[in-house]
Design an enzyme around this catalytic site. Structure first.
Site, short mmCIF file in Angstrom:
data_model
loop_
_atom_site.label_atom_id
_atom_site.label_comp_id
_atom_site.label_asym_id
_atom_site.label_seq_id
_atom_site.Cartn_x
_atom_site.Cartn_y
_atom_site.Cartn_z
N PHE A 66 -4.66 -12.11 -22.32
CA PHE A 66 -6.06 -12.29 -22.70
C PHE A 66 -7.00 -11.49 -21.81
CE2 PHE A 66 -3.71 -16.41 -22.62
CZ PHE A 66 -3.15 -16.27 -23.88
N CYS A 67 -6.56 -10.30 -21.41
CA CYS A 67 -7.35 -9.40 -20.56
C CYS A 67 -7.73 -10.05 -19.24
CB CYS A 67 -8.61 -8.92 -21.29
SG CYS A 67 -8.27 -7.96 -22.77
N ASN A 68 -6.89 -10.97 -18.77
CA ASN A 68 -7.14 -11.65 -17.50
C ASN A 68 -5.89 -11.54 -16.63
OD1 ASN A 68 -7.79 -13.50 -15.41
ND2 ASN A 68 -9.11 -14.66 -16.80
N ASN A 77 -10.79 -8.46 -17.30
CA ASN A 77 -10.72 -7.04 -16.93
C ASN A 77 -12.10 -6.39 -16.86
OD1 ASN A 77 -8.10 -6.12 -16.29
ND2 ASN A 77 -7.48 -6.21 -18.43
#
EC number: 2.8.1.9
Length: 825
Positions: free
Chosen positions: A430-432, A136
């Site tokens: 995982f902020c992806n 992100n």
């Protein structure tokens, strides 16, 4: 041949550090003693610092004097020397020439990315291209690009591989699949004007933090030199292309060689490399790229001179001085050399081989798992062809687990059970978001509907409409061992491969049986041999309650039960999970005198609050809990200060005066909103009543005793029924008979069952000599035989029910000794 011998036979050439001064076992024994009872598998999130590393840092900082580097004193000069050497070490780590590159220290990799986005020469002629697999923090650059009229789009990287697993020539093997172009200010692009004559930026990670897949670093040269070919003549391929590598994850085991792959920007994070310091990152930037960045703000340390009352400033010419606003974190910077010493001693190539051996071993074992019906247990994400993954797979294994019927185990269920077993890992996306959607097969409509359903990052909504919303991620570090991987495999096998327990089969069968009818209920109630053993009221949510012989009922359950709660000054609800000291606050209500008494070992005086007095009240307010609106009465400073002293942090007491929160059973026997009767819930999490059986607790204690003797030879501590914070405790009958109850009568009062109570870590807290402590029990034992569809059930939830009556009898009382008459149909 035992399991480890078999592992070493296959992966012995990669595992450990045969050329180092210490073996992997010696490293763990001498430098990571704190891991004796913990399996830590979240090195992609944050790797661990060595104890010897921290000792060296402590010795350094306690024997040397480091001053602010923006000065000429001896201590400042010493700091400047340390910082200069740290910059060199960072550049050397990525084989970046000091002639061509500079190292800018930032507060983290995200801050380094933000620096690029804020200062990049975006224009309506620019393009921002990025891989779907990006954090992100990289995707956030898109906001800067779009706001300046630039175009932005994501791409998938497709690399052709020969049958033997080797990649073909990089210039011909790499293909880009372009997603739709995003643009906000198309009017800025004049008709007929070349779209791509500006500066463009391509961003990709050296290693995907979701799947662990390593990207081919030839992308740097391909995009910089052949953008038009790789984008097949797209109008967005024109202009000057610059390349950004997010190396925050990949740098730990395979730093990019910038002499071979001359990226313009590389961001790194030091706690991902060696655990400490946190809050420090770096931007490695090419000198010619630095000249293009357009910085607006200036600060202390970045100017050669400025005049306060006229528009004059002359900035420093050095790249580092130009971009490092204010005083850099010089003590943290002084610490990184001790981390680099470890990496240089072991060597990144040896660490890469070591973590790769564990990754390969774990993937192989997970793929081999089968249920008794032959169905696969595990679905791996990323490049799972074992022949290829030795070449391009990092230290990450990401997966989800399936039941024998093909339905998904929720990733949060895996995380919670792993934590009970002393295994620390990570779940989610995982902020992806791009990689998550790509590998989980989530469409745009799926993602939007999940959001509408209430799903946000880090919540417990791990399966929606039959699809997982996230995954389980295991990641290894340089100090990870075979034993870590083996314990994790054993945990997965014992917790998720075995067939459902008899309890789960029976519980699921009952949940699918006929809906309970409300008519002729009395005819179906039968004597269970049970009696009501105790009645317990908890006036303040998460504080200790009190027991009574008899107590009145209201339309919210037991009168005054969980009618108060404590809030932090930021509005957060305080519970024992966050503030264990709340269990030391004792409460009692004298119903005749209408007084709530509260005591705490941290307060000298007993607090007494009159229930029918408005003199304490400080107005009303509204807030939401469980997605329901509550209207509450607030208390004044004297009462709030007492509770602040009791819990050790500023807080306020509020009392529920109106709630929209209620439960009922619908025709499918699931929990739903009720409108047919005036049955409400105060601040309880799930229902008006929690019922616990003494016989069920006794059975649990027998299991705890048996498990403890197997492990240590000692008896297990006795778990009291009050550990579960029940409202009603019954005695008599068979253990877990309450699981099958649909409705029941206690004395002359009727109740409906809302099903089992899903237990959490709160039951693992207990008091000993006036202190609150925590273990893994009894939740770990309950998880071994009371798990259903991701929930660990113990006790049942009840709702006060009028039966055939049109409305609740608010004059009803419960009495200890009342008979319990259930309906199990």
């Amino acid at each position: 041949m035992d399991d480890k011998e078999e592992f070493l036979k296959e992966f012995g050439d990669y595992y450990g550090y045969p050329n180092a001064s210490k073996s992997i076992d010696e490293i763990r024994a001498s430098e990571f003693k704190r891991l004796d009872d913990t399996v830590y598998l979240d090195h992609a999130g944050a790797t661990l610092y060595s104890e010897l590393q921290m000792e060296a840092i402590f010795k350094d900082l306690t024997t040397n004097v480091y001053g602010n580097p923006h000065s000429q004193s001896d201590s400042s000069s010493a700091t400047s020397d340390i910082v200069r050497e740290a910059r060199r070490q960072v550049l050397d780590y990525c084989n970046a020439s000091q002639k061509d590159y500079k190292c800018i220290f930032t507060s983290g990799a995200t801050a380094a990315l933000k620096l690029i986005g804020e200062n990049f020469p975006w224009s309506c002629k620019s393009t921002f291209m990025y891989t779907m697999e990006n954090h992100n923090s990289v995707l956030g650059l898109r906001e800067y690009a779009l706001s300046q009229g630039a175009a932005a789009f994501s791409v998938d990287i497709n690399e052709a591989v020969d049958q033997d697993g080797a990649s073909r020539n990089s210039l011909t093997s790499v293909k880009l699949s372009q997603h739709s172009v995003q643009r906000r200010n198309e009017a800025k692009v004049l008709e007929g004007e070349a779209i791509g004559d500006g500066y463009n930026l391509f961003a990709f990670p050296s290693e995907c933090n979701f799947s662990g897949m390593r990207f081919c670093l030839d992308l740097v040269n391909i995009v910089k030199q052949n953008a038009e070919n790789i984008l097949e003549g797209s109008p967005y391929s024109k202009g000057r292309w610059m390349v950004l590598i997010d190396a925050a994850k990949g740098c730990a085991t395979r730093p990019p060689d910038l002499s071979l792959y001359p990226a313009d920007f590389v961001v790194i994070s030091f706690y991902k490399l060696f655990g400490y310091p946190t809050g420090l990152g770096a931007l490695i930037i090419r000198n010619d790229a630095a000249k293009l960045l357009k910085k607006t703000y200036f600060s202390g340390g970045t100017v050669a001179a400025s005049i306060a009352d006229i528009d004059f400033v002359r900035r420093r010419e050095g790249v580092e001085e130009h971009f490092e606003d204010g005083t850099i974190s010089f003590l943290s910077i002084a610490s990184i050399r001790h981390g680099f010493k470890i990496l240089n001693t072991l060597t990144t190539s040896a660490m890469c081989r070591h973590t790769m051996s564990l990754t390969m071993f774990l993937k192989k074992k997970l793929l081999a798992l089968r249920h008794e019906n032959g169905a696969r247990v595990c679905t791996l994400y990323g490049n799972c062809a074992l022949k290829v993954s030795m070449h391009d797979s990092g230290s990450i294994v990401t997966f989800n687990l399936k039941r024998p019927d093909g339905s998904w185990f929720g990733c949060r269920e895996v995380e919670k059970l792993a934590s009970l077993s002393g295994i620390q890992l990570r779940t989610g996306c995982f902020c992806n978001p791009g990689a998550c959607a790509k590998y989980l097969g989530l469409s745009h409509s799926d993602l939007l509907s999940n959001l509408e359903a209430g799903h946000v990052c880090w919540d417990d909504n791990d399966v929606i409409n039959g699809k997982p919303t996230g995954a389980v991620r295991v990641s290894f570090g340089y100090m990870s061992t075979y034993e870590d991987a083996k314990k994790f495999i054993d945990f997965i096998r014992s917790s998720f491969v075995s067939m459902p327990s008899e309890f789960e089969k029976g519980y699921l069968l009952r949940s699918k049986s006929i809906p309970y009818p409300t008519e002729d209920l009395e005819d179906r109630l039968s004597s269970s041999g049970c009696r009501l053993k105790s009645i317990n009221i908890y006036p303040i949510k998460s504080c200790e309650g009190f027991s009574v012989k008899n107590w009145p009922l209201s339309n919210t359950g037991l009168q005054y039960d969980r009618e108060w709660l404590l809030k932090s000054l930021t509005g957060e609800i305080l519970t024992q999970k966050k503030v264990p000291e709340m269990s030391l606050i004792n409460t009692f209500i004298n119903i005749k005198q209408q007084i709530l008494s509260v005591e705490s070992p941290h307060c000298k005086r007993k607090l007494q609050i009159k229930l029918d007095s408005d003199s304490y009240l400080f107005g009303k307010e509204e807030f939401y809990l469980h997605n329901q609106r509550y209207e509450v009465q607030c208390y004044g400073n004297d009462i709030n200060q007492w509770f602040s002293n009791a819990v050790g942090q500023p807080c306020t007491l509020v009392r529920c005066c109106q709630s929209e929160y209620c439960f009922s059973l619908n025709n499918n026997t699931s929990v739903g909103m009720c409108r047919e009767v005036d049955s409400r819930v105060n601040f309880a999490n799930e229902a008006q009543f929690l019922l616990i059986s003494e016989e069920s607790v006794s059975d649990l204690n027998n299991r705890l005793s048996s498990n403890t003797k197997k492990l240590s030879g000692n008896g297990a501590p006795y778990v009291n029924p009050m550990r579960f914070r029940p409202n009603l405790v019954i005695s008599g009958g068979e253990p877990y008979a309450e699981d099958g109850w649909r409705n029941l009568r206690i004395g002359n009062t009727y109740f409906s069952s809302l099903g089992g109570c899903n237990r959490c870590q709160m039951i693992n807290f207990y008091q000993q000599t006036g202190q609150v402590k925590k273990t893994n029990e009894p939740l770990a034992t309950l998880a071994s035989y009371r798990r259903v569809k991701g929930k660990i059930l113990f006790g049942i939830l009840l709702r006060y029910d009028p039966g055939n009556k049109a409305e609740l009898n608010t004059n009803a009382w419960l009495k200890v000794g009342d008979g319990v008459y259930p309906n199990s149909e």
